[in-house]
Design a protein around this motif. Structure first.
Motif, short mmCIF file in Angstrom:
data_model
loop_
_atom_site.label_atom_id
_atom_site.label_comp_id
_atom_site.label_asym_id
_atom_site.label_seq_id
_atom_site.Cartn_x
_atom_site.Cartn_y
_atom_site.Cartn_z
N SER A 11 0.83 -1.21 0.00
CA SER A 11 0.00 0.00 0.00
C SER A 11 0.86 1.26 0.00
O SER A 11 0.55 2.24 -0.68
CB SER A 11 -0.92 0.00 1.22
OG SER A 11 -1.70 1.18 1.27
N LEU A 12 1.96 1.23 0.73
CA LEU A 12 2.86 2.40 0.76
C LEU A 12 3.49 2.63 -0.61
O LEU A 12 3.67 3.78 -1.03
CB LEU A 12 3.94 2.20 1.83
CG LEU A 12 3.43 2.25 3.28
CD1 LEU A 12 4.54 1.86 4.24
CD2 LEU A 12 2.90 3.64 3.63
N VAL A 13 3.82 1.55 -1.32
CA VAL A 13 4.37 1.68 -2.67
C VAL A 13 3.33 2.32 -3.60
O VAL A 13 3.65 3.19 -4.40
CB VAL A 13 4.82 0.31 -3.22
CG1 VAL A 13 5.15 0.39 -4.71
CG2 VAL A 13 6.04 -0.19 -2.45
N THR A 14 2.08 1.89 -3.49
CA THR A 14 1.01 2.46 -4.31
C THR A 14 0.87 3.96 -4.07
O THR A 14 0.69 4.75 -5.00
CB THR A 14 -0.34 1.77 -4.02
OG1 THR A 14 -0.20 0.36 -4.19
CG2 THR A 14 -1.42 2.27 -4.96
N ARG A 15 0.97 4.37 -2.82
CA ARG A 15 0.81 5.79 -2.48
C ARG A 15 1.98 6.62 -3.00
O ARG A 15 1.81 7.79 -3.36
CB ARG A 15 0.67 5.94 -0.96
CG ARG A 15 -0.63 5.32 -0.45
CD ARG A 15 -0.67 5.18 1.07
NE ARG A 15 -1.54 4.10 1.47
CZ ARG A 15 -2.61 4.25 2.26
NH1 ARG A 15 -2.94 5.42 2.71
NH2 ARG A 15 -3.35 3.20 2.57
N LEU A 16 3.17 6.02 -3.04
CA LEU A 16 4.33 6.74 -3.55
C LEU A 16 4.35 6.79 -5.08
O LEU A 16 5.06 7.62 -5.65
CB LEU A 16 5.61 6.06 -3.07
CG LEU A 16 6.10 6.46 -1.67
CD1 LEU A 16 7.05 5.42 -1.11
CD2 LEU A 16 6.78 7.82 -1.72
N THR A 17 3.61 5.93 -5.73
CA THR A 17 3.64 5.87 -7.19
C THR A 17 2.30 6.29 -7.80
O THR A 17 2.15 7.44 -8.23
CB THR A 17 4.02 4.45 -7.65
OG1 THR A 17 3.15 3.49 -7.02
CG2 THR A 17 5.46 4.12 -7.30
N THR A 18 1.33 5.40 -7.81
CA THR A 18 0.05 5.66 -8.48
C THR A 18 -0.66 6.87 -7.90
O THR A 18 -1.11 7.76 -8.65
CB THR A 18 -0.85 4.42 -8.36
OG1 THR A 18 -0.17 3.28 -8.89
CG2 THR A 18 -2.15 4.63 -9.13
N ASP A 19 -0.77 6.94 -6.57
CA ASP A 19 -1.50 8.06 -5.95
C ASP A 19 -0.80 9.39 -6.23
O ASP A 19 -1.45 10.40 -6.52
CB ASP A 19 -1.64 7.83 -4.44
CG ASP A 19 -2.64 6.74 -4.11
OD1 ASP A 19 -3.68 6.69 -4.78
OD2 ASP A 19 -2.38 5.94 -3.21
N THR A 20 0.52 9.40 -6.14
CA THR A 20 1.26 10.63 -6.38
C THR A 20 1.14 11.06 -7.84
O THR A 20 1.03 12.26 -8.14
CB THR A 20 2.74 10.45 -5.99
OG1 THR A 20 2.81 9.98 -4.64
CG2 THR A 20 3.50 11.76 -6.09
#
Length: 500
Positions: A36-45
């Motif tokens: 989930s942290l990886v998703t927030r650093l990539t897709t969400d950003t």
């Protein structure tokens, strides 16, 4: 300029997110999950970057054009401009309804991105296991399920947001028809001139075109809102373990004390129960027990990877919570159960333990860990590149490199969490001999499933369901602990070790 500003915004956001995550404790990481942290650093950003750029170009210019066009329309004819007062609230209510309906779908989409990232992460890291068990078909199915989950929810979100276009078209056409109808009547009644009606058409088109531009970024903004809430939750999350202000900067010695320590991951079910344990500086403690008995949890409390639920853990006679966090972890060196090496050379990986270490210090630490011999045989010795996760060295070699890395910190306490499981028994014995003879001042805590790895420890504890069920030397435990004796018997040590 908007593109440059958006790229800068994205860079700064990723910087702040990554630096904040570095402060997280294991508890924080567990709460969010690494995928989930990886998703927030990539897709969400990325979503926020696109929305930011769109807003700079449209959400600033379009409202300005709409406001000035309204003003000019009212100047030309306040009466006919009342059309906008009726029509625009209808548009606003419609757009808000669409966004509210689509918002839950976007939140679900990014949760499913987390699942997809987790599937990919597990599959790529475990690709050798996947291939050895011929599980490609099953893993493909897991991936398809995760990807289809995103497709299904994202499709519902897009179908909902697609209602923007017909709604805008309806409002535009209705406004033009009303303008033609009332404008013509007012011209016939000498309340409006032909040129004024033409001006009203021009201002109306400006208003409607810019409203259409705003509606086009509604989809993007709705996605960005879901991403923003996920990013903000990470940024607002306070690390559960913090370094105290004016924390103690020096550790006197390696004395270790656990006083009535209990611990729970969920604050309901205790994984450790009333642990009392006392080690003098330089002593060796062996820990053994069944899988899930709390061995790794116990040692993770000393460097404050987790904090106790109740009781106190002390190092050098001082509560570990009173130490500066960097000082504490520099003096408690941990070789975790899951060894990790990073891409880079052997030497670069070893210098994680001490970035200022000299070549002589590196070689000495590797000799203590019995890693120097195999390193010298590598193509470029200590300058040999390692693949990510150390895939070009064996499991036993990786463990020895991790032990050497930990020794380079010159710690007061060295914790080995089942860190010689892939090492042959002779090498394991040589490592323990080096610890005993060359590093007598360091307190050693060794978790192992092999009795041979802890049999010469000053004291051994047997953990079972989070409790110390027996404590003593090897010979004492053979007589007093049925669990210890059963493990001993199962490992067939009758011929190789003196029976108690």
């Amino acid at each position: 300029m908007a593109g440059k500003a958006a790229a800068g915004f994205s860079k700064n956001l990723r910087h702040d997110l990554f630096y904040h995550i570095q402060k997280f404790s294991f508890e924080n990481i567990d709460r969010f999950s690494s995928a989930s942290l990886v998703t927030r650093l990539t897709t969400d950003t990325n979503n926020l970057q696109q929305a930011y750029q769109g807003m700079l170009r449209i959400a600033v210019r379009a409202p300005a054009v709409i406001i000035f066009s309204f003003v000019m329309a009212f100047i030309v004819s306040a009466k006919i401009s009342l059309i906008f007062v009726v029509v625009l609230p209808i548009l606003g209510i419609g757009l808000i309804t669409i966004v509210k309906k689509a918002r839950p779908f976007f939140h679900q989409v990014f949760q499913r991105y987390d699942v997809l990232n987790q599937v990919i992460r597990e599959d790529v890291r475990g690709i050798r296991v996947v291939k050895s068990y011929v599980r490609q078909k099953n893993e493909n199915q897991k991936f398809d399920n995760a990807a289809n989950g995103i497709y299904d929810v994202f499709l519902k979100a897009q179908q909902t947001m697609a209602l923007n276009a017909p709604l805008m078209q309806l409002i535009v056409n209705a406004t033009m028809l009303l303008l033609c109808w009332f404008g013509a009547k007012m011209i016939v009644g000498n309340q409006l001139q032909d040129g004024q009606l033409v001006s009203m058409f021009s201002y109306t088109m400006q208003i409607l075109m810019n409203l259409n531009m705003l509606s086009m970024i509604f989809n993007q903004l709705s996605m960005a809102e879901a991403s923003a809430s996920r990013v903000v939750r990470v940024l607002k999350a306070e690390p559960s373990i913090k370094s105290p202000q004016n924390g103690i900067q020096t550790v006197q010695d390696g004395t270790v004390d656990f006083d009535h320590v209990s611990f729970s991951y969920d604050h309901e079910n205790l994984q450790l129960k009333d642990i009392n344990l006392h080690l003098k500086a330089g002593e060796t403690l062996g820990i053994i027990g069944k899988t899930g008995s709390g061995k790794s949890t116990l040692v993770s409390l000393l460097p404050r990877l987790y904090d106790v639920t109740s009781g106190k853990v002390a190092l050098g006679g001082i509560n570990v919570k009173d130490y500066d966090l960097k000082t504490l972890r520099d003096n408690v060196s941990v070789v975790l159960q899951n060894n990790v090496l990073f891409s880079g050379t052997v030497k670069e990986n070893l210098k994680w333990g001490n970035s200022q270490a000299t070549d002589a210090q590196i070689v000495q630490a590797c000799k203590w860990a019995h890693a120097d011999e195999f390193i010298q045989e590598l193509p470029q010795g200590y300058d040999t590149p390692l693949e990510q996760n150390g895939t070009n060295v064996s499991g036993g070699q990786m463990q020895r490199l991790c032990i050497a890395r930990a020794l380079l910190k010159n710690p007061q306490v060295l914790i080995l969490d089942d860190s010689t499981s892939a090492v042959d028994t002779n090498t394991d014995a040589e490592i323990r001999k080096a610890f005993r003879e060359d590093l007598p001042q360091i307190t050693k805590i060794i978790i192992s499933q092999r009795i041979s790895s802890i049999s010469d420890a000053d004291q051994i504890i047997v953990l079972d369901h989070g409790e110390i069920t027996a404590q003593g030397t090897h010979q004492e435990l053979l007589k007093s602990s049925k669990l210890y004796h059963d493990i001993y018997e199962s490992q067939n040590y009758q011929g190789g070790m003196e029976r108690g």
